[in-house]
Design an enzyme around this catalytic site. Structure first.
Site, PDB file in Angstrom:
ATOM      1  N   GLY A  71       0.806  -1.163   0.137  1.00 23.10           N
ATOM      2  CA  GLY A  71       0.124   0.017   0.432  1.00 23.10           C
ATOM      3  C   GLY A  71       0.990   1.310  -0.097  1.00 23.10           C
ATOM      4  O   GLY A  71       0.371   2.366  -0.110  1.00 23.10           O
ATOM      5  N   ALA A  72       1.993   1.483  -0.072  1.00 19.96           N
ATOM      6  CA  ALA A  72       3.272   2.323   0.353  1.00 19.96           C
ATOM      7  C   ALA A  72       2.882   3.212  -1.163  1.00 19.96           C
ATOM      8  O   ALA A  72       2.073   4.421  -1.017  1.00 19.96           O
ATOM      9  CB  ALA A  72       4.376   1.739  -0.112  1.00 19.96           C
ATOM     10  N   GLY A  73       2.589   2.401  -2.099  1.00 15.15           N
ATOM     11  CA  GLY A  73       2.413   2.817  -3.332  1.00 15.15           C
ATOM     12  C   GLY A  73       1.175   4.246  -3.763  1.00 15.15           C
ATOM     13  O   GLY A  73       0.757   5.464  -4.189  1.00 15.15           O
ATOM     14  N   ASP A  74       0.320   3.314  -3.061  1.00 10.01           N
ATOM     15  CA  ASP A  74      -1.546   4.158  -2.848  1.00 10.01           C
ATOM     16  C   ASP A  74      -1.603   5.451  -2.098  1.00 10.01           C
ATOM     17  O   ASP A  74      -2.060   6.152  -1.885  1.00 10.01           O
ATOM     18  CB  ASP A  74      -2.480   2.885  -2.600  1.00 10.01           C
ATOM     19  CG  ASP A  74      -2.508   1.389  -3.161  1.00 10.01           C
ATOM     20  OD1 ASP A  74      -2.459   1.936  -4.630  1.00 10.01           O
ATOM     21  OD2 ASP A  74      -2.720   0.448  -3.525  1.00 10.01           O
TER      22      ASP A  74
END
Length: 182
Positions: A61-64
């Protein structure tokens, strides 16, 4: 072209080229542990925003998190650098937690995180400035010492020219030496 091997400076050049080629006015590319690069052709603003130091737990979820932070900041009228910085902070907080939704921080937490990192950076920079000042002081002092040494060498040279012998009371030369022999 394997972009994974590019450093931020190289990636920034690619971003600028692609922005012009695709007629996209602004672009941001995340580079994992290397942070993100950004370019806005309308303002000419460009740069690299490094990752903020943190303890890695889960990158899910880092990109989100980054994208959500970027869109939120841009929608509030922030310039591209401020938006990327905010997005970096949000992503840095999220990777310190397990999961996706539970890992997302509240705005206040993001702002506190940015302030803490800013304060850490100011502390580091002040140490660097202090150390630099101390180095310059040492260099200045060494220059003064070097000048004094050169002056002493000149004085010793003059003394050596004057003192060539010690003459005894009866007029005989007992010793012949120079100060360099002392």
């Amino acid at each position: 072209m394997d972009l994974k091997e590019y450093n931020p400076e190289q990636m920034l050049e690619v971003v600028k080229e692609k922005s012009a080629e695709l007629k996209v006015p602004s672009m941001v590319v995340t580079m994992g542990k290397d942070g993100a690069v950004f370019y806005d052709s309308r303002t000419g603003e460009e740069g690299h925003c490094p990752c903020l130091p943190c303890s890695l737990v889960d990158t899910t979820g880092a990109g989100d998190a980054f994208n959500g932070g970027l869109v939120a900041a841009l929608s509030e009228g922030k310039d591209i650098w401020e938006a990327v910085n905010f997005a970096n902070a949000l992503a840095a907080i999220s990777v310190q937690r397990l999961g996706t939704t539970p890992a997302m921080p509240w705005r206040e937490e993001i702002l506190d995180f940015i302030q803490d990192k800013h304060d850490e950076l100011i502390t580091i920079l002040s140490h660097i400035v202090t150390t630099s000042d101390e180095i310059y002081n040492v260099k200045d002092n060494l220059a003064v010492v070097d000048t004094k040494i050169e002056n002493l060498k000149d004085e010793i040279g003059l003394i050596n020219e004057k003192i060539t012998a010690i003459i005894s009371s009866d007029g005989d030369i007992d010793y012949v030496y120079s100060l360099q022999d002392l």
